[in-house]
Design a protein around this motif. Structure first.
Motif, PDB file in Angstrom:
ATOM      1  N   THR A 101      -3.745 -18.686 -37.373  1.00 30.88           N
ATOM      2  CA  THR A 101      -3.877 -19.857 -38.235  1.00 30.88           C
ATOM      3  C   THR A 101      -2.524 -20.373 -38.710  1.00 30.88           C
ATOM      4  O   THR A 101      -2.409 -21.516 -39.137  1.00 30.88           O
ATOM      5  N   ALA A 150     -10.924 -14.029 -39.944  1.00 31.80           N
ATOM      6  CA  ALA A 150     -10.087 -13.552 -41.053  1.00 31.80           C
ATOM      7  C   ALA A 150     -10.891 -13.432 -42.346  1.00 31.80           C
ATOM      8  O   ALA A 150     -10.671 -12.529 -43.144  1.00 31.80           O
ATOM      9  N   ALA A 163     -10.418 -18.139 -35.531  1.00 30.80           N
ATOM     10  CA  ALA A 163      -9.540 -17.164 -36.189  1.00 30.80           C
ATOM     11  C   ALA A 163      -9.751 -17.154 -37.686  1.00 30.80           C
ATOM     12  O   ALA A 163      -9.789 -16.085 -38.314  1.00 30.80           O
ATOM     13  N   ALA A 164      -9.896 -18.329 -38.288  1.00 27.12           N
ATOM     14  CA  ALA A 164     -10.109 -18.413 -39.743  1.00 27.12           C
ATOM     15  C   ALA A 164     -11.438 -17.748 -40.119  1.00 27.12           C
ATOM     16  O   ALA A 164     -11.512 -17.030 -41.131  1.00 27.12           O
ATOM     17  N   SER A 174      -2.575 -11.550 -34.747  1.00 22.06           N
ATOM     18  CA  SER A 174      -3.626 -11.303 -35.730  1.00 22.06           C
ATOM     19  C   SER A 174      -4.284 -12.647 -36.025  1.00 22.06           C
ATOM     20  O   SER A 174      -3.681 -13.707 -35.810  1.00 22.06           O
ATOM     21  N   VAL A 175      -5.505 -12.589 -36.539  1.00 21.14           N
ATOM     22  CA  VAL A 175      -6.185 -13.851 -36.837  1.00 21.14           C
ATOM     23  C   VAL A 175      -5.429 -14.630 -37.909  1.00 21.14           C
ATOM     24  O   VAL A 175      -5.430 -15.865 -37.897  1.00 21.14           O
ATOM     25  N   ALA A 176      -4.755 -13.927 -38.821  1.00 19.04           N
ATOM     26  CA  ALA A 176      -3.934 -14.612 -39.831  1.00 19.04           C
ATOM     27  C   ALA A 176      -2.760 -15.326 -39.176  1.00 19.04           C
ATOM     28  O   ALA A 176      -2.413 -16.451 -39.554  1.00 19.04           O
ATOM     29  N   GLN A 177      -2.140 -14.702 -38.177  1.00 21.25           N
ATOM     30  CA  GLN A 177      -1.017 -15.327 -37.472  1.00 21.25           C
ATOM     31  C   GLN A 177      -1.478 -16.542 -36.671  1.00 21.25           C
ATOM     32  O   GLN A 177      -0.767 -17.540 -36.587  1.00 21.25           O
ATOM     33  N   SER A 203     -11.197  -6.200 -38.137  1.00 20.64           N
ATOM     34  CA  SER A 203     -11.797  -7.116 -39.108  1.00 20.64           C
ATOM     35  C   SER A 203     -10.744  -7.549 -40.116  1.00 20.64           C
ATOM     36  O   SER A 203      -9.696  -6.914 -40.266  1.00 20.64           O
ATOM     37  N   GLY A 204     -11.047  -8.634 -40.800  1.00 18.86           N
ATOM     38  CA  GLY A 204     -10.135  -9.166 -41.796  1.00 18.86           C
ATOM     39  C   GLY A 204      -8.936  -9.858 -41.174  1.00 18.86           C
ATOM     40  O   GLY A 204      -8.878 -10.071 -39.960  1.00 18.86           O
ATOM     41  N   PRO A 205      -7.955 -10.197 -41.993  1.00 21.57           N
ATOM     42  CA  PRO A 205      -6.803 -10.975 -41.536  1.00 21.57           C
ATOM     43  C   PRO A 205      -5.945 -10.295 -40.468  1.00 21.57           C
ATOM     44  O   PRO A 205      -5.250 -10.960 -39.715  1.00 21.57           O
ATOM     45  N   GLU A 206      -6.007  -8.976 -40.396  1.00 19.68           N
ATOM     46  CA  GLU A 206      -5.184  -8.257 -39.405  1.00 19.68           C
ATOM     47  C   GLU A 206      -5.905  -8.024 -38.081  1.00 19.68           C
ATOM     48  O   GLU A 206      -5.334  -7.436 -37.168  1.00 19.68           O
TER      49      GLU A 206
END
Length: 142
Positions: free
Chosen positions: A100, A140, A136-137, A95-98, A63-66
């Motif tokens: 985006t 995140a 992904a956003a 990662s979902v942050a990556q 969960s979250g950005p990672e």
């Protein structure tokens, strides 16, 4: 920030001399993807903006950005199925942050796809990238 799998595709594209061979390679990549179960081919997984039928099913671990991003996808068109495989190589395992942060147009331009896809296919590819970035956003932010 391309993955090793995407770098392999880029190297293969450099090695292949003409676009007929590259198209064949794209189709082969698509054939390697597992088929989606018909039960997940629903409006919620369908990508709008594609001339072909396209479904993308996200798989997020954590969960979250990672959180780790992955997805399964399928199309009824062979070339588009191959484009899904290329996008899978580009995004899978990030990662979902990556996800985006990936400059997909620049990475895909390295393959020369912009100059060799029809306008409809290019629009569909953009729609798939937008859908992946949106998924992904959302993950995140969760």
């Amino acid at each position: 920030m391309a993955s090793e799998a995407f770098e392999e595709i880029a190297e293969t594209f450099e090695f292949l001399d003409d676009w007929e061979d590259r198209y064949r390679h794209v189709i082969e990549l698509g054939r390697e993807l597992p088929a989606l179960d018909d039960a997940v081919k629903v409006p919620a997984t369908k990508v709008e903006g594609c001339a072909s039928q396209v479904w993308l099913l996200p798989r997020i671990e954590g969960s979250g950005p990672e959180a780790r991003f992955d997805f399964d996808g399928e199309s009824d068109a062979m070339i588009v199925q191959g484009l899904i495989a290329i996008l899978h190589a580009l995004y899978s395992g990030l990662s979902v942050a990556q996800v985006t942060a990936v400059d997909a147009p620049a990475e895909l331009a390295r393959l020369g796809l912009n100059d060799h896809l029809s306008a409809q296919r290019s629009n569909g590819l953009r729609a798939m990238v937008e859908r992946i970035r949106k998924l992904a956003a959302e993950a995140a932010a969760a």
